[in-house]
Design a protein around this motif. Structure first.
Motif, short mmCIF file in Angstrom:
data_model
loop_
_atom_site.label_atom_id
_atom_site.label_comp_id
_atom_site.label_asym_id
_atom_site.label_seq_id
_atom_site.Cartn_x
_atom_site.Cartn_y
_atom_site.Cartn_z
N TYR A 99 -69.59 24.96 23.26
CA TYR A 99 -68.15 24.71 23.11
C TYR A 99 -67.90 23.21 22.97
O TYR A 99 -67.07 22.79 22.15
N GLN A 102 -68.61 22.19 19.40
CA GLN A 102 -67.56 22.61 18.47
C GLN A 102 -66.27 21.82 18.70
O GLN A 102 -65.57 21.47 17.75
N SER A 112 -64.15 24.05 13.36
CA SER A 112 -64.94 25.00 14.15
C SER A 112 -64.22 26.34 14.17
O SER A 112 -63.02 26.40 14.41
N HIS A 151 -73.62 32.05 20.88
CA HIS A 151 -72.32 31.59 20.38
C HIS A 151 -71.84 32.50 19.26
O HIS A 151 -72.62 33.03 18.48
N GLN A 153 -68.78 31.29 17.66
CA GLN A 153 -68.20 30.27 16.78
C GLN A 153 -69.24 29.18 16.52
O GLN A 153 -70.21 29.03 17.25
N SER A 154 -69.00 28.45 15.44
CA SER A 154 -69.89 27.38 15.01
C SER A 154 -69.06 26.25 14.42
O SER A 154 -67.86 26.41 14.16
N VAL A 155 -69.71 25.12 14.21
CA VAL A 155 -69.10 24.06 13.40
C VAL A 155 -69.25 24.49 11.95
O VAL A 155 -70.34 24.49 11.40
N GLN A 186 -75.35 22.70 19.25
CA GLN A 186 -74.89 24.08 19.38
C GLN A 186 -75.71 24.84 20.41
O GLN A 186 -75.21 25.71 21.10
#
Length: 238
Positions: A99, A102, A112, A151, A153-155, A186
């Protein structure tokens, strides 16, 4: 005494907390093994209704992972963005994780959001870019190394002016550098193999739903000493 601030952005699963400690405890365990005598560790919960510590009083900032999502733009999370920009302008050493990774990317002009391929969990191979191979923090690592990941979500888009230091088949932005002493990753250098297994056990159903085999992922969990060493090495830039 100078303070390394651990910014707590979330809580681990209850069973992880009971057996291994919460996110901030995992960082404390890793960082304390290499903490110089002139530094202390302090935890600040960013979700609490307390003012952010003054950037000028901090020796360094480490940002934890969270089960929250950066794209939800929760008020406490959005309030961190200008504070992080101030820390970057001040050249305060920073390391964001999951987190935190991101959030830093979003604060500095990137994007993100949910990864179109779904969740990435387990011990996976991460590869350094050419820039990563000469980066002062990352160059100690082998070109390919194992890391613990969990995760959704990602960048998705790296900030202008940032440098991609590591990637893998799932994520083009496994590690970024934003300034001379400001990085984010990440993957989870603070995780041990038992913590990674606990996360996979909790995620069994979700992983099956996206076509993963939890038993295979569990069998592939190994210690990730190379990636974990980033936390101790980060302290040399403080």
């Amino acid at each position: 005494m100078a303070c390394v601030l651990i910014v707590k952005t979330g809580d681990a699963f209850p069973e992880v907390i009971d057996q291994h400690g919460d996110f901030e405890t995992l960082f404390e365990k890793q960082l304390s093994t290499a903490l110089p005598e002139h530094l202390t560790l302090r935890v600040w919960d960013a979700r609490a209704n307390t003012p952010a510590p003054s950037v000028g009083t901090l020796a360094a900032i480490v940002i934890t992972g969270s089960h929250s999502m950066v794209s939800d733009a929760e008020p406490w999370s959005e309030a961190l963005k200008p504070w992080l920009e101030e820390a970057l302008a001040n050249d305060t050493p920073m390391l964001g994780v999951c987190y935190g990774h991101q959030l830093m990317a979003a604060a500095f002009g990137g994007v993100s959001d949910y990864h179109p391929a779904g969740r990435e969990s387990g011990t996976r191979t991460v590869r350094l870019t050419q820039a990563g191979q000469i980066d002062p923090l990352f160059r100690q690592l082998p070109e390919r190394f194992a890391a613990h990941l969990t995760h959704a979500q990602s960048v998705i888009q790296a900030p202008p002016g940032s440098t991609v230091l590591a990637h893998n088949h799932h994520d083009a932005h496994q590690a970024l550098r934003y300034g001379p002493r400001q990085w984010s990753v990440q993957f989870h250098p603070e995780f041990t193999a038992p913590v990674m297994r606990a996360y996979l056990e909790r995620q069994r159903e979700a992983l099956r739903d996206q076509g993963e085999e939890p038993e295979v992922l569990l069998a592939n969990v190994v210690d990730c000493q190379a990636s974990s060493s980033l936390l101790q090495r980060f302290l040399t830039f403080v």
